[in-house]
Design an enzyme around this catalytic site. Structure first.
Site, mmCIF file in Angstrom:
data_model
loop_
_atom_site.group_PDB
_atom_site.id
_atom_site.type_symbol
_atom_site.label_atom_id
_atom_site.label_comp_id
_atom_site.label_asym_id
_atom_site.label_seq_id
_atom_site.Cartn_x
_atom_site.Cartn_y
_atom_site.Cartn_z
ATOM 1 N N SER A 343 -58.380 -87.557 -34.958
ATOM 2 C CA SER A 343 -59.453 -87.975 -34.016
ATOM 3 C C SER A 343 -60.259 -86.861 -33.526
ATOM 4 C CB SER A 343 -58.685 -88.973 -32.986
ATOM 5 O OG SER A 343 -59.618 -89.303 -31.945
ATOM 6 N N TRP A 346 -62.380 -85.352 -35.604
ATOM 7 C CA TRP A 346 -63.519 -86.054 -36.013
ATOM 8 C C TRP A 346 -64.561 -85.950 -34.962
ATOM 9 C CZ3 TRP A 346 -65.958 -90.131 -33.307
ATOM 10 C CH2 TRP A 346 -66.607 -90.685 -34.150
ATOM 11 N N HIS A 347 -64.129 -85.650 -33.661
ATOM 12 C CA HIS A 347 -65.127 -85.497 -32.482
ATOM 13 C C HIS A 347 -65.865 -84.199 -32.654
ATOM 14 C CE1 HIS A 347 -63.241 -89.120 -30.429
ATOM 15 N NE2 HIS A 347 -64.302 -89.065 -29.793
ATOM 16 N N GLY A 348 -65.093 -83.178 -33.206
ATOM 17 C CA GLY A 348 -65.955 -81.892 -33.368
ATOM 18 C C GLY A 348 -65.172 -80.792 -34.184
ATOM 19 N N PHE A 540 -71.155 -86.138 -33.141
ATOM 20 C CA PHE A 540 -69.909 -86.529 -33.222
ATOM 21 C C PHE A 540 -69.817 -87.549 -34.595
ATOM 22 C CE2 PHE A 540 -69.186 -86.412 -28.596
ATOM 23 C CZ PHE A 540 -69.039 -84.879 -28.704
#
Lengths: 540, 412, 81
Positions: A343, A346-348, A540
């Site tokens: 997670s 995935w955000h950055g 994102f």
């Protein structure tokens, strides 16, 4: 194109909606084709090359899905191979654009290698689109999706209300809607759509965006290695948390409203997460569609297979309160932390995002562990929950706010600087202009170590007032899902069985009072379009 | 009664009515003085709105003002020089103050001057220069800024093709944004507040901002805060210029200013703006004084090349005005006479400047620089400093500053 | 086993996992009805049910059980190991 832009609100949106009603009333296929074409234009607006990148990926995925569907149950091993190939393809696609540079610089950091970094164009919304495509392949292989054409698939991937920042939707919840949607002007849908969209726009441009210039200098100072006074550090942390909160909340509302113009209900993505009373609760309210995706496609398969393996080996498995520590660690802690690591990534692509994910993973484990091992003071859980809710709320709130610093700070060391500031390592200062107005109180404050400083008094005042207002809205007000509950604003939302007083008062109905009120909200939102805007959920 | 159709009708109607009201109000109040709507006493006579939109407001104001004399400069000109001061000779009026607050550099001075000359029959230009602008190279701008797009001419003198769009943008944004609405409302609500900031139609600003700060914190805090800021800036400038060998940055831009005025038959007066001795001491003690002397020498050469058409006034000096003492910490009542803080002089001193440059019976103040006298002037300033700072009758420099950097009387 | 007996057994398993003794599942219960029954504890519940009744669900089914009733039906329909 951004939702909060003149060209979108006054040009693109009216054209697409009216065109859809006219074409869709003749033939549904025309309406849907128009919608797909408009979505492509929407995607191409920012950088036309994006279409060239995304189109082949859509075609390849469609081909793989077709192959999976044909192979079906007859040759499960072959189907599995196709599925894995598809997942690998999509992850490589995402990895190339989003993570290649980070991986190279991480290698350089770790081993002193000399990979040259290249500037790649990150196709808009690629993270959302990739996850959605993977989910689709998995669903086809599992037999949860049947009967799909290239047109269906294209619309599912490109549908512009959720294209660049979610929610992450499943084919099986979208396609039946596209097949059944009225595809023509429906006053109720438009009224609900307008209300949701402008609530969202107002949240984004009036509540979230003005926070950005107030916190930006604080993060810049931390990044430059400057220690922050305790008050400034908290303004940075709370200010950014509220900024991203209303940014995301507003964005999610706008997406729901836009889809509704076309008779489509998107799933819930954002449900007053700051009111959560535990970290587990937080993740059931914050970016719901991402949590749902990660649980279904990463956490569950991992835990299921680990548990079955342990059981086959005759070792103890998860057993509620009697769970052994090794079972807890290998069946809950490990998968949870791994899932949250994904997670974070995935955000950055960056160290801060990785640590942010890991931190939330650890917090979730603590939460789960406490649930199992907590002392049973009250005989029944209901009473426990009522009594402990305030404690849980405060702990969750503080954890979330502290972790958010990492989301905004450019480096881990800047995060650390701010955290230290938050616990008072760099002292407490008050702007001299404020200090000199305090009279007697100033003496008391300096006795406990509060110092005057040449910082801006009006900036402090603006920040505090803003943060205060936003906190009240985020913590005490019912959200749009509750206010519009009677009209199913998001997929599956139903009115409360026992609505609170506030919800009763604020319940949306298409009457004159709401029309006038929403005209004010819409105007305020549109008047605020012409200001500096930072769109956080972009990359994102 | 609830009906979605009726809801949509009411909503649309309401939205149009409200939007119309907002536009009408913004046009009537004209918070940034973009449209030139007549100022209505009790409603829009005072205009605090341009505070953060000075270049926008002033570019439209100047086009309407048709001045004979234009004052070009930064915030110190904006605050310190009154375009309506009685000291101005009749022949120079009307005067427009095109001083731009908020870190305007030398290139902005050239741009605003070019714009003013384009707009009308300018006969005199008084260009105020801050010495700090010549101690660092301006970062290269990335493309045209919003403000660049607003001017009639491009830097090369050709018509600016982007102007039309920019003007449309300016009109729209000053009529239909939340910012302009709140500024309109503030204008109306605080109209009778005696401490309200105002931008006059001649581009001059009242002293509300500094006066309010003085009333709240006292002069000492104003000076102390600005000293800290200036010290930081001086350090930055020292690092940026340390290794530099050639002519000082931005002197070429002054040369372009001279060329522009000569080509358009505009009488040019260049002014090296006065600063309080506090600010001068910072630069002296940090070792930048030789650079300031170099600047004066280079500017004198530029002025001389114009063949006597250009007057260059130097007020960067140790004199009776800028060595005035600063009231002690905690004293929130005693005002100063000549300076608000180290880098901003008051209108009193502005009046003295005007008299000295354009009037009669002026006190002995500053110097008209030429190539011939610049070395002597530089030497005299060093002597004056020794008397006033190192001697016992020196100014009451802030103790905080004295602690931060040693006295440095032996330097440089 | 009757439907009621299944439900009692499932309730017991879930109570153990969530540490909540007041849980009483019905055929129509959905996850959102039970406080704290998040997706993370859901999978533990499924595996515990598998262990208890000696069945094995398909991962695709695990994802799409609409309510508790569907789980009960899947248990009765599944081949015993």
């Amino acid at each position: 194109m951004l939702f909060n832009s003149y060209s979108f609100i006054f040009g693109f949106l009216p054209t697409v909606v009216i065109g859809f009603y006219i074409l869709g009333a003749r033939r549904r296929e025309w309406g849907l084709a128009w919608l797909t074409a408009a979505s492509l234009l929407f995607y191409a607006w920012w950088r036309p090359i994006n279409v060239l990148l995304i189109a082949p990926s859509i075609l390849i995925n469609y081909g793989l899905a077709r192959a999976l569907e044909k192979t079906g149950e007859a040759r499960p091993a072959f189907a599995r191979t196709i599925l894995i190939a598809g997942i690998v393809f999509n992850l490589c696609f995402l990895g190339y654009f989003k993570y290649l540079n980070f991986a190279a610089s991480a290698m350089n950091d770790a081993f002193g290698t000399g990979f040259v970094l290249t500037q790649l164009i990150l196709p808009l919304g690629i993270s959302f689109i990739t996850f959605q495509k993977i989910a689709f392949l998995v669903d086809v292989q599992a037999g949860r999706v049947s009967r799909f054409s290239l047109a269906d698939y294209g619309l599912f991937v490109l549908f512009f209300p959720q294209l660049i920042a979610g929610p992450i939707v499943h084919y099986r919840e979208m396609m039946p809607q596209f097949r059944a949607a009225p595809c023509r002007y429906d006053p109720e849908n438009v009224a609900v759509g307008i209300s949701l969209f402008f609530f969202g726009l107002a949240k984004k441009v009036i509540l979230a965006d003005p926070m950005s210039p107030l916190v930006a200098p604080l993060y810049a100072r931390a990044a430059a290695g400057g220690g922050q006074s305790m008050i400034d550090a908290w303004i940075a942390a709370l200010g950014f948390t509220l900024q991203i909160y209303f940014d995301f909340s507003g964005y999610s509302d706008m997406a729901l409203g836009l889809a509704r113009f076309f008779g489509i209900k998107l799933p819930v993505n954002f449900n007053s997460p700051l009111q959560a009373t535990s970290i587990i609760d937080f993740w059931l309210r914050w970016h719901v569609s991402l949590t749902r995706f990660l649980t279904a496609y990463i956490y569950n398969p991992m835990t299921l297979s680990l548990t079955r393996k342990r059981m086959a080996a005759g070792k103890p498995i998860f057993g509620g309160r009697n769970t052994s520590l090794p079972a807890f660690l290998s069946l809950l802690a490990m998968p949870t932390i791994l899932t949250m690591l994904v997670s974070g990534l995935w955000h950055g692509a960056g160290y801060t995002y990785i640590v942010w994910g890991l931190l939330h993973g650890v917090l979730l484990c603590i939460n789960h562990g406490w649930r199992l091992a907590r002392p049973r003071i009250w005989p029944d859980t209901k009473r426990y929950n009522v009594r402990m809710a305030p404690v849980g709320f405060i702990l969750t709130f503080l954890s979330v706010v502290a972790a958010m610093v990492m989301f905004r700070a450019p480096t881990l060391s800047a995060t650390l600087m701010l955290w230290k500031g938050m616990i008072g390592v760099y002292g407490v200062t008050v702007p001299a202009a404020v200090f000199s107005q305090l009279g007697e109180l100033a003496g008391w404050l300096s006795a406990v170590g509060v110092q005057p400083a040449w910082t801006s008094g009006s900036m402090l005042l603006t920040s505090t007032v803003r943060i205060g207002c936003l906190l009240v809205i985020a913590l005490a007000m019912p959200n749009t899902l509750r206010i519009l509950a009677a009209f199913e604003p998001a997929l599956g939302v139903k009115p409360d069985r026992t609505p609170s007083r506030l919800v009763q008062v604020l319940t949306w109905v298409p009457d004159t009072a709401w029309a006038v009120g929403l005209a004010f909200v819409a105007l305020a939102g549109m008047l605020s379009l012409g200001q500096l805007s930072e769109f956080l959920y972009w990359q994102f | 009664m609830a009906s979605p159709n009726r809801f949509l009708r009411t909503w649309t109607m309401m939205l149009c009515v409200l939007a119309g009201l907002v536009v009408a109000l913004n046009l009537l109040i004209d918070p940034y003085d973009v449209f030139g709507t007549p100022r209505i006493p009790g409603l829009s006579l005072m205009k605090p709105g341009p505070k953060n939109h000075a270049l926008l407001a002033k570019t439209y104001q100047e086009a309407r003002a048709h001045p004979v004399t234009v004052l070009i400069g930064s915030s110190s000109t904006h605050i310190g020089v009154d375009a309506a001061a009685p000291e101005w000779p009749e022949a120079m009026r009307p005067i427009y103050n095109y001083g731009i607050p908020g870190g305007a550099g030398v290139s902005t001075r050239l741009d605003t001057l070019r714009e003013a000359i384009f707009n009308g029959a300018i006969e005199n230009a008084v260009v105020f220069l801050d010495f700090q602008d010549f101690l660092a190279f301006s970062p290269p701008g990335d493309g045209m800024s919003e403000d660049d797009r607003r001017y009639h001419l491009l830097p090369d003198g050709k018509p600016n093709p982007y102007r039309r769009l920019q003007v449309a943008d300016d009109m729209f944004l000053s009529l239909a944004t939340m910012g302009s609405l709140t500024d309109s409302l503030k204008t109306v609500v605080f109209q009778r507040d005696p401490t309200l900031l105002n931008l006059a139609p001649d581009g001059s600003s009242n002293d509300a901002d500094f006066r309010n700060a003085f009333l709240a914190d006292g002069m000492h805090d104003l000076f102390a805060q600005k000293d800290d800021f200036e010290l930081e800036r001086a350090e930055r400038l020292r690092r940026s210029i340390a290794e530099w060998q050639g002519a000082l940055p931005n002197v070429d831009t002054v040369r372009a200013i001279v060329a522009l005025t000569r080509a358009n038959h505009v009488k040019l007066t260049l002014v090296i703006t006065p600063h309080h001795a506090d600010a001068l001491e910072i630069y002296w003690r940090i070792g930048l004084w030789p650079r300031i002397e170099q600047l004066k020498t280079e500017l004198a050469a530029v002025a001389d090349q114009a063949g006597g058409d250009v007057a260059l006034w130097d007020f960067l000096n140790y004199d009776q005005f800028n060595t005035e003492g600063v009231p002690a910490a905690g004293d929130r009542h005693t005002p100063t006479v000549w300076f608000w803080e180290p880098t901003h002089f008051k209108k009193h001193l502005g009046a003295v400047l005007i008299r000295r440059m354009f009037g009669r019976d002026a006190p002995q103040y500053g110097a008209l620089l030429t190539v011939a006298n610049v070395d002597a002037v530089n030497r005299r300033i060093r002597d004056r400093r020794r008397e006033r700072v190192c001697g016992h009758d020196g100014p009451e420099l802030l103790t905080a500053l004295a602690v931060k950097i040693p006295d440095g009387c032996a330097l440089p | 086993m009757t439907e009621q007996e299944y439900l009692a057994a499932l309730s017991q398993i879930l109570s153990d996992i969530l540490g909540d003794d007041s849980i009483a599942l019905t055929m129509d219960t959905v996850r959102e009805d039970v406080g704290g029954w998040d997706s993370f504890s859901y999978i533990n519940f499924i595996v515990a049910v598998e262990a208890e009744f000696g069945v094995k669900f398909r991962i695709a089914d695990v994802e799409s059980f609409p309510n508790v009733g569907a789980i009960v039906k899947a248990i009765t329909a599944a081949p015993r190991r």
